[in-house]
Design a protein around this motif. Sequence first.
Motif, PDB file in Angstrom:
ATOM      1  N   TYR A  29       0.997  -1.086  -0.002  1.00  0.00           N
ATOM      2  CA  TYR A  29       0.010   0.078  -0.212  1.00  0.00           C
ATOM      3  C   TYR A  29       0.867   1.119   0.082  1.00  0.00           C
ATOM      4  CZ  TYR A  29      -3.510  -3.500   1.611  1.00  0.00           C
ATOM      5  OH  TYR A  29      -4.475  -4.497   1.757  1.00  0.00           O
ATOM      6  N   ARG A  30       0.104   2.435  -0.186  1.00  0.00           N
ATOM      7  CA  ARG A  30       0.974   3.678  -0.120  1.00  0.00           C
ATOM      8  C   ARG A  30      -0.102   4.603   0.261  1.00  0.00           C
ATOM      9  NH1 ARG A  30       0.051   3.680  -5.498  1.00  0.00           N
ATOM     10  NH2 ARG A  30      -1.079   5.611  -6.421  1.00  0.00           N
ATOM     11  N   HIS A  31       0.337   5.787   1.025  1.00  0.00           N
ATOM     12  CA  HIS A  31      -0.378   6.963   1.340  1.00  0.00           C
ATOM     13  C   HIS A  31      -0.447   7.814   0.251  1.00  0.00           C
ATOM     14  CE1 HIS A  31      -0.901  10.381   4.420  1.00  0.00           C
ATOM     15  NE2 HIS A  31      -1.766  10.446   3.389  1.00  0.00           N
ATOM     16  N   ASP A  32      -1.439   8.179  -0.485  1.00  0.00           N
ATOM     17  CA  ASP A  32      -1.725   8.844  -1.539  1.00  0.00           C
ATOM     18  C   ASP A  32      -2.621  10.086  -1.299  1.00  0.00           C
ATOM     19  OD1 ASP A  32      -1.343  10.021  -4.352  1.00  0.00           O
ATOM     20  OD2 ASP A  32      -2.428   8.236  -5.132  1.00  0.00           O
ATOM     21  N   GLN A  33      -2.341  11.086  -1.004  1.00  0.00           N
ATOM     22  CA  GLN A  33      -3.057  12.462  -0.868  1.00  0.00           C
ATOM     23  C   GLN A  33      -4.360  11.955   0.060  1.00  0.00           C
ATOM     24  OE1 GLN A  33      -4.183  13.948  -4.809  1.00  0.00           O
ATOM     25  NE2 GLN A  33      -2.234  13.638  -5.601  1.00  0.00           N
ATOM     26  N   GLY A  34      -3.807  11.476   1.017  1.00  0.00           N
ATOM     27  CA  GLY A  34      -4.854  11.276   2.235  1.00  0.00           C
ATOM     28  C   GLY A  34      -5.538   9.852   2.108  1.00  0.00           C
ATOM     29  N   LYS A  35      -5.312   9.134   1.301  1.00  0.00           N
ATOM     30  CA  LYS A  35      -6.037   7.782   0.805  1.00  0.00           C
ATOM     31  C   LYS A  35      -5.109   6.641   1.069  1.00  0.00           C
ATOM     32  CE  LYS A  35      -8.454   9.929  -2.675  1.00  0.00           C
ATOM     33  NZ  LYS A  35      -8.212  10.119  -3.946  1.00  0.00           N
ATOM     34  N   MET A  36      -5.660   5.806   1.673  1.00  0.00           N
ATOM     35  CA  MET A  36      -4.835   4.247   1.424  1.00  0.00           C
ATOM     36  C   MET A  36      -5.087   3.815   0.087  1.00  0.00           C
ATOM     37  SD  MET A  36      -5.420   0.851   3.707  1.00  0.00           S
ATOM     38  CE  MET A  36      -5.284   1.294   5.409  1.00  0.00           C
ATOM     39  N   MET A  37      -4.155   3.442  -0.674  1.00  0.00           N
ATOM     40  CA  MET A  37      -4.008   2.720  -2.116  1.00  0.00           C
ATOM     41  C   MET A  37      -3.285   1.577  -2.026  1.00  0.00           C
ATOM     42  SD  MET A  37      -5.697   5.044  -3.812  1.00  0.00           S
ATOM     43  CE  MET A  37      -5.324   4.955  -5.565  1.00  0.00           C
ATOM     44  N   LEU A  38      -3.998   0.492  -2.537  1.00  0.00           N
ATOM     45  CA  LEU A  38      -3.590  -0.934  -2.686  1.00  0.00           C
ATOM     46  C   LEU A  38      -2.715  -0.655  -4.004  1.00  0.00           C
ATOM     47  CD1 LEU A  38      -2.973  -3.877  -2.181  1.00  0.00           C
ATOM     48  CD2 LEU A  38      -5.058  -4.198  -3.330  1.00  0.00           C
ATOM     49  N   GLU A  39      -1.512  -0.834  -3.900  1.00  0.00           N
ATOM     50  CA  GLU A  39      -0.660  -0.789  -4.945  1.00  0.00           C
ATOM     51  C   GLU A  39      -0.222  -1.697  -5.836  1.00  0.00           C
ATOM     52  OE1 GLU A  39       3.085   2.705  -5.131  1.00  0.00           O
ATOM     53  OE2 GLU A  39       3.478   1.049  -3.680  1.00  0.00           O
ATOM     54  N   ARG A  40       0.188  -2.672  -5.156  1.00  0.00           N
ATOM     55  CA  ARG A  40       0.893  -4.029  -5.746  1.00  0.00           C
ATOM     56  C   ARG A  40       0.581  -5.008  -4.850  1.00  0.00           C
ATOM     57  NH1 ARG A  40       6.983  -3.696  -6.709  1.00  0.00           N
ATOM     58  NH2 ARG A  40       7.760  -4.192  -4.968  1.00  0.00           N
ATOM     59  N   SER A  41       0.807  -6.406  -5.458  1.00  0.00           N
ATOM     60  CA  SER A  41       0.509  -7.727  -4.661  1.00  0.00           C
ATOM     61  C   SER A  41       1.725  -8.534  -5.155  1.00  0.00           C
ATOM     62  CB  SER A  41      -0.793  -8.365  -4.724  1.00  0.00           C
ATOM     63  OG  SER A  41      -0.875  -9.466  -3.935  1.00  0.00           O
ATOM     64  N   HIS A  42       2.535  -9.430  -4.194  1.00  0.00           N
ATOM     65  CA  HIS A  42       3.266 -10.110  -4.659  1.00  0.00           C
ATOM     66  C   HIS A  42       2.796 -11.665  -4.205  1.00  0.00           C
ATOM     67  CE1 HIS A  42       7.034 -12.760  -4.309  1.00  0.00           C
ATOM     68  NE2 HIS A  42       7.098 -12.316  -5.263  1.00  0.00           N
ATOM     69  N   GLN A  43       2.871 -12.599  -5.456  1.00  0.00           N
ATOM     70  CA  GLN A  43       2.309 -13.876  -4.930  1.00  0.00           C
ATOM     71  C   GLN A  43       3.267 -14.869  -5.821  1.00  0.00           C
ATOM     72  OE1 GLN A  43      -1.715 -13.654  -6.473  1.00  0.00           O
ATOM     73  NE2 GLN A  43      -2.063 -12.059  -5.186  1.00  0.00           N
TER      74      GLN A  43
END
Length: 167
Positions: free
Chosen positions: A73-87
């Motif tokens: 995740y990342r903090h993007d302009q006040g929002k929690m954003m799911l950025e990527r996933s590793h599998q």
Amino acid sequence: MLASNLSKSRRALGPATFCVLALCCATAWADTSRLEVLDDHGKVLVALPMPEGERWCLEWNHSVTGIRVQDCYRHDQGKMMLERSHQPDFAAGLGHVPGRGRQVSDGQGGYWIEDIDEPVPGNRYRLRVGSDRVDHRLLHEGRRTSLSKRAAGERVTIHLRTPDFTP
């Protein structure tokens, strides 16, 4: 004489007043955002400073295969954003959903799903924390914080608390 003294006082106060105002403004503008893990009663189990642009991952061992999985995740302009996933493989319940990010090799037999960039509704989500074998953990700034050691088998809320977010 009085005008001269008043002028000297203003000049003397100028830098001091500027420093006080600068300190007040810096404090008011400081990013007080933090990532919190809360138990069902609202007790804070973990709190990490999470200023704008900061990244973190939730990592765990898949309950069936034991492979390590990450959601980042990342903090993007006040929002929690799911950025990527590793599998690391296509174990039960894992896989890429077409149209949701793009799948790329990790070079070790697994894959990343990059560019997901989905906001997490309300900047929070619920998680049933796994046992020590599953070991749910937060990764931030090179440190791992085990949630399983604090709340195995319990429901928690992972929440990005920001001063300016309105869902």
